[in-house]
Design a protein around this motif. Structure first.
Motif, PDB file in Angstrom:
ATOM      1  N   PRO A 183       0.820  -1.220   0.000  1.00 55.65           N
ATOM      2  CA  PRO A 183       0.000   0.000   0.000  1.00 55.65           C
ATOM      3  C   PRO A 183       0.848   1.262   0.000  1.00 55.65           C
ATOM      4  O   PRO A 183       0.511   2.249  -0.667  1.00 55.65           O
ATOM      5  CB  PRO A 183      -0.808  -0.110   1.302  1.00 55.65           C
ATOM      6  CG  PRO A 183      -0.402  -1.347   1.980  1.00 55.65           C
ATOM      7  CD  PRO A 183       0.542  -2.099   1.142  1.00 55.65           C
ATOM      8  N   ILE A 184       1.969   1.210   0.737  1.00 56.98           N
ATOM      9  CA  ILE A 184       2.789   2.413   0.856  1.00 56.98           C
ATOM     10  C   ILE A 184       3.588   2.671  -0.416  1.00 56.98           C
ATOM     11  O   ILE A 184       3.815   3.818  -0.804  1.00 56.98           O
ATOM     12  CB  ILE A 184       3.714   2.278   2.083  1.00 56.98           C
ATOM     13  CG1 ILE A 184       2.878   2.350   3.351  1.00 56.98           C
ATOM     14  CG2 ILE A 184       4.781   3.349   2.100  1.00 56.98           C
ATOM     15  CD1 ILE A 184       1.952   3.528   3.430  1.00 56.98           C
ATOM     16  N   LEU A 185       4.021   1.599  -1.088  1.00 56.44           N
ATOM     17  CA  LEU A 185       4.714   1.790  -2.366  1.00 56.44           C
ATOM     18  C   LEU A 185       3.803   2.535  -3.337  1.00 56.44           C
ATOM     19  O   LEU A 185       4.230   3.462  -4.021  1.00 56.44           O
ATOM     20  CB  LEU A 185       5.083   0.440  -2.969  1.00 56.44           C
ATOM     21  CG  LEU A 185       6.406  -0.179  -2.518  1.00 56.44           C
ATOM     22  CD1 LEU A 185       6.631  -1.495  -3.239  1.00 56.44           C
ATOM     23  CD2 LEU A 185       7.563   0.767  -2.793  1.00 56.44           C
ATOM     24  N   ILE A 186       2.551   2.130  -3.356  1.00 56.10           N
ATOM     25  CA  ILE A 186       1.619   2.758  -4.291  1.00 56.10           C
ATOM     26  C   ILE A 186       1.369   4.219  -3.899  1.00 56.10           C
ATOM     27  O   ILE A 186       1.462   5.125  -4.725  1.00 56.10           O
ATOM     28  CB  ILE A 186       0.294   1.959  -4.333  1.00 56.10           C
ATOM     29  CG1 ILE A 186       0.578   0.582  -4.951  1.00 56.10           C
ATOM     30  CG2 ILE A 186      -0.751   2.689  -5.141  1.00 56.10           C
ATOM     31  CD1 ILE A 186      -0.491  -0.449  -4.708  1.00 56.10           C
ATOM     32  N   LEU A 187       1.102   4.446  -2.606  1.00 57.22           N
ATOM     33  CA  LEU A 187       0.919   5.827  -2.137  1.00 57.22           C
ATOM     34  C   LEU A 187       2.180   6.647  -2.393  1.00 57.22           C
ATOM     35  O   LEU A 187       2.120   7.801  -2.790  1.00 57.22           O
ATOM     36  CB  LEU A 187       0.619   5.860  -0.638  1.00 57.22           C
ATOM     37  CG  LEU A 187      -0.782   5.504  -0.162  1.00 57.22           C
ATOM     38  CD1 LEU A 187      -0.880   5.756   1.329  1.00 57.22           C
ATOM     39  CD2 LEU A 187      -1.816   6.339  -0.888  1.00 57.22           C
ATOM     40  N   GLY A 188       3.321   6.011  -2.151  1.00 62.73           N
ATOM     41  CA  GLY A 188       4.593   6.727  -2.259  1.00 62.73           C
ATOM     42  C   GLY A 188       4.858   7.230  -3.654  1.00 62.73           C
ATOM     43  O   GLY A 188       5.372   8.334  -3.846  1.00 62.73           O
ATOM     44  N   TRP A 189       4.505   6.409  -4.640  1.00 66.59           N
ATOM     45  CA  TRP A 189       4.767   6.833  -6.009  1.00 66.59           C
ATOM     46  C   TRP A 189       3.961   8.065  -6.387  1.00 66.59           C
ATOM     47  O   TRP A 189       4.342   8.833  -7.247  1.00 66.59           O
ATOM     48  CB  TRP A 189       4.486   5.663  -6.964  1.00 66.59           C
ATOM     49  CG  TRP A 189       5.560   4.633  -6.862  1.00 66.59           C
ATOM     50  CD1 TRP A 189       6.849   4.864  -6.479  1.00 66.59           C
ATOM     51  CD2 TRP A 189       5.470   3.229  -7.129  1.00 66.59           C
ATOM     52  NE1 TRP A 189       7.557   3.689  -6.491  1.00 66.59           N
ATOM     53  CE2 TRP A 189       6.741   2.669  -6.889  1.00 66.59           C
ATOM     54  CE3 TRP A 189       4.440   2.409  -7.555  1.00 66.59           C
ATOM     55  CZ2 TRP A 189       7.009   1.323  -7.058  1.00 66.59           C
ATOM     56  CZ3 TRP A 189       4.718   1.057  -7.727  1.00 66.59           C
ATOM     57  CH2 TRP A 189       5.980   0.518  -7.483  1.00 66.59           C
ATOM     58  N   PHE A 190       2.827   8.271  -5.709  1.00 62.01           N
ATOM     59  CA  PHE A 190       2.039   9.463  -5.987  1.00 62.01           C
ATOM     60  C   PHE A 190       2.631  10.695  -5.310  1.00 62.01           C
ATOM     61  O   PHE A 190       2.252  11.810  -5.611  1.00 62.01           O
ATOM     62  CB  PHE A 190       0.601   9.278  -5.484  1.00 62.01           C
ATOM     63  CG  PHE A 190      -0.197   8.344  -6.331  1.00 62.01           C
ATOM     64  CD1 PHE A 190      -0.460   8.652  -7.653  1.00 62.01           C
ATOM     65  CD2 PHE A 190      -0.670   7.151  -5.815  1.00 62.01           C
ATOM     66  CE1 PHE A 190      -1.190   7.780  -8.440  1.00 62.01           C
ATOM     67  CE2 PHE A 190      -1.406   6.279  -6.598  1.00 62.01           C
ATOM     68  CZ  PHE A 190      -1.659   6.597  -7.923  1.00 62.01           C
TER      69      PHE A 190
END
Lengths: 288, 276
Positions: free
Chosen positions: B254-261
């Motif tokens: 979840p954090i990888l996805i949020l992080g890329w934003f």
């Protein structure tokens, strides 16, 4: 534009944040300071009275103190060197025209978002394990004997893990700084016949000066207090007991709160010395 | 770029950058791949990369055996709750500093930032003691409050830089047109502030999700979030690479996805505006 009424309203709106942070800073810090002058062993008699600077003397003269200072310096220094040097190179590379720049950027930044316990455990088991780790396979493939990374090369291992986590941060910030560099300057230098190395040394590097300073300062503050990476790998053995870990052990593991608190005060002072420099840069930027 | 770049040079750049990018990303990729292997395949000698029997078994086992959902839920509550609390405290503070600055605003901002520099280990025992005395040890409430406090300076700082970019003239114009303070905040400021607040929330969730000093030291069985759950794999029994990988993948996805934003906000939030 600010009237008297809006001023007092503004003060009221700031109050919760200021009070919370003031409490968060002062209460525990005063308690640590208080404990640091006491012989305080919660599990072995509790508060055993005032001892003056005894805890400080014992903390600094204990046989664990200097090794922990050295371990801290090696980790902070090693990680800084790797992340800054490779961060600059990577930032320059990522600034060049290429296909799929956005995706490469995402790949490079990803490690920063991995929680410290995950990255430490993945490296420890799946890469550095002397039997099943990928490094062991790689070493065997080239006919070398596998290394027991976390015991024989413990410091190198920790530095690799932590540098992997922080390289994205350095790269991202340096890339942001490089992108604000006026490319016409570089073109003019190129037309005047300046070779790539001097273009880098006389234009790019001076431009990056402040960004590098910021990276170094911010990382130093965070690296001084790395914890999880050691907690789940070596638990402070094999010479990886940093100052932070030493204090943690004194306070929570051996429950010698007085001694640990003296170390804690030392850590606070150390971090503040770095913070002063950082604050100066941030403050200057606030005026601009 | 006005310069003419030869295709040849572009190819070299691309190959080099992709090579290094994949190398840096490899530990994450390897973890994800391993999470789909059987335990035996995970330690196969020589290692297998793509051609194995893909299985979802590990994900099932991890969820069944370790109460994974409870740790996940703790992470969500602690990261989300601390962010929400932080925003509630920080928005008024940042708003007043950005729009009604006084001579001391700069000093207050810098002082707030300096509290972020306080090494956690220096205040470990006092916080531990306060938590025991108040019955907060191993509670989600306690951890939420602590994480809110450690990230509050960053939240205030980020919001302040965003709010400051809102031109004051717009507020004056609204006031001229007869807007009350309430209307001004509701209809003029809020819509303009939403993007800034959203990116602040994003970055703060990431920081809180990954925090691994207080979450390890102040929790045991009940309130432990994913950071502590993963740490429990540091003394494993038997074959566990594939399960460790599955648990890790679930914890970081979840954090990888949020992080890329949030790449751009990361620079702003973590350098305190010192690099733009």
């Amino acid at each position: 534009m600010a009237t008297k009424a809006s001023r007092s309203a503004a003060r009221l709106m700031m109050a919760p944040a200021v009070i919370l942070l003031l409490g968060w800073m002062l209460v525990p810090l005063c308690m640590t300071l208080y404990f640091s002058f006491k012989k305080y062993l919660p599990l072995r008699g509790g508060d055993l009275g005032w001892v003056g600077f005894d805890n400080y003397v014992r903390f600094f003269s204990s046989s664990a103190f200097w090794p922990s200072v050295i371990a801290t310096l090696v980790i902070v220094g090693g990680v800084l060197a790797i992340t800054v040097v490779f961060g600059i190179l990577l930032a320059i590379l990522l600034d060049q025209p290429m296909w799929g720049q956005g995706i490469v950027r995402i790949l490079v930044i990803a490690p920063f978002f991995v929680m410290p316990t995950v990255s430490a455990l993945v490296w420890k088991n799946m890469f550095m394990d002397p039997v099943n780790g990928l490094f062991a396979h790689l070493w065997k493939f080239f006919g070398a004997a596998p290394i027991e990374w976390l015991s024989q090369a413990s410091m190198t291992s920790i530095v690799i893990i932590v540098a992997w986590q922080w390289l994205p941060f350095a790269t991202l910030i340096l890339l942001t700084a490089i992108q604000s560099l006026d490319s016409e300057q570089l073109e003019a230098a190129e037309m005047d016949g300046a070779p790539p190395l001097s273009r880098f040394g006389y234009i790019t590097l001076p431009h990056l000066n402040r960004a590098i300073t910021v990276v170094v300062l911010i990382q130093t503050i965070f690296l001084l207090s790395i914890f999880a990476e050691i907690f789940v790998t070596t638990q402070g053995s094999f010479g990886t007991k940093t100052l932070t870990y030493l204090i943690y052990q004194r306070v929570l593991e051996s429950q010698n709160v007085g001694l640990g608190s003296a170390g804690g005060i030392f850590a606070v002072i150390l971090a503040n010395i770095v913070a002063i420099f950082l604050m100066r840069i941030v403050g200057k930027n606030l005026d601009a | 770029m006005a310069r003419n770049v030869t295709t040849q040079r572009k190819i070299v750049n691309t190959v080099l950058a992709w090579g290094i990018g994949l190398l840096i990303f490899f530990p994450i990729l390897w973890t994800i791949l391993t999470s789909f292997k059987s335990e035996a395949t995970a330690i196969a000698d020589p290692p297998v990369f793509l051609f194995f029997d893909w299985t979802l078994d590990n994900y099932r086992v991890v969820q069944e055996r370790s109460d994974y959902m409870r740790f996940l839920w703790n992470s969500v509550i602690i990261a989300g709750g601390s962010t929400l609390l932080g925003i509630i405290v920080a928005v008024p503070a940042a708003w007043s500093m950005a729009f009604v600055p006084s001579a001391r605003t700069k000093d207050i901002l810098l002082w707030m930032l300096s509290t972020k520099m306080l090494p956690a280990v220096g205040v470990l025992y006092p916080i531990y003691l306060i938590f025991i005395k108040m019955g907060l040890l191993d509670s989600r409430v306690g951890l939420t409050v602590v994480l809110m406090l450690i990230n509050l300076p960053i939240i205030i700082w980020m919001l302040y830089t965003y709010f400051r970019e809102i031109p004051g003239e717009i507020l004056e114009a609204a006031r001229m047109d007869g807007a009350s303070l309430k209307e001004e905040i509701l209809y003029v400021l809020t819509p303009m502030a939403v993007p800034g607040i959203a990116s602040t929330v994003l970055l703060n969730i990431i920081l809180a999700w990954n925090e691994a000093f207080w979450t390890l030291n102040l929790t045991a069985a009940k309130a432990a979030p994913l950071t502590a759950f993963i740490a429990s794999y540091s003394s494993p029994e038997g074959l566990f690479y594939a399960k460790l990988s599955a648990a890790s993948t679930m914890a970081i996805a979840p954090i990888l996805i949020l992080g890329w934003f949030s790449q751009k906000q990361l620079v702003r939030g973590l350098t305190f505006g010192a690099v733009k």
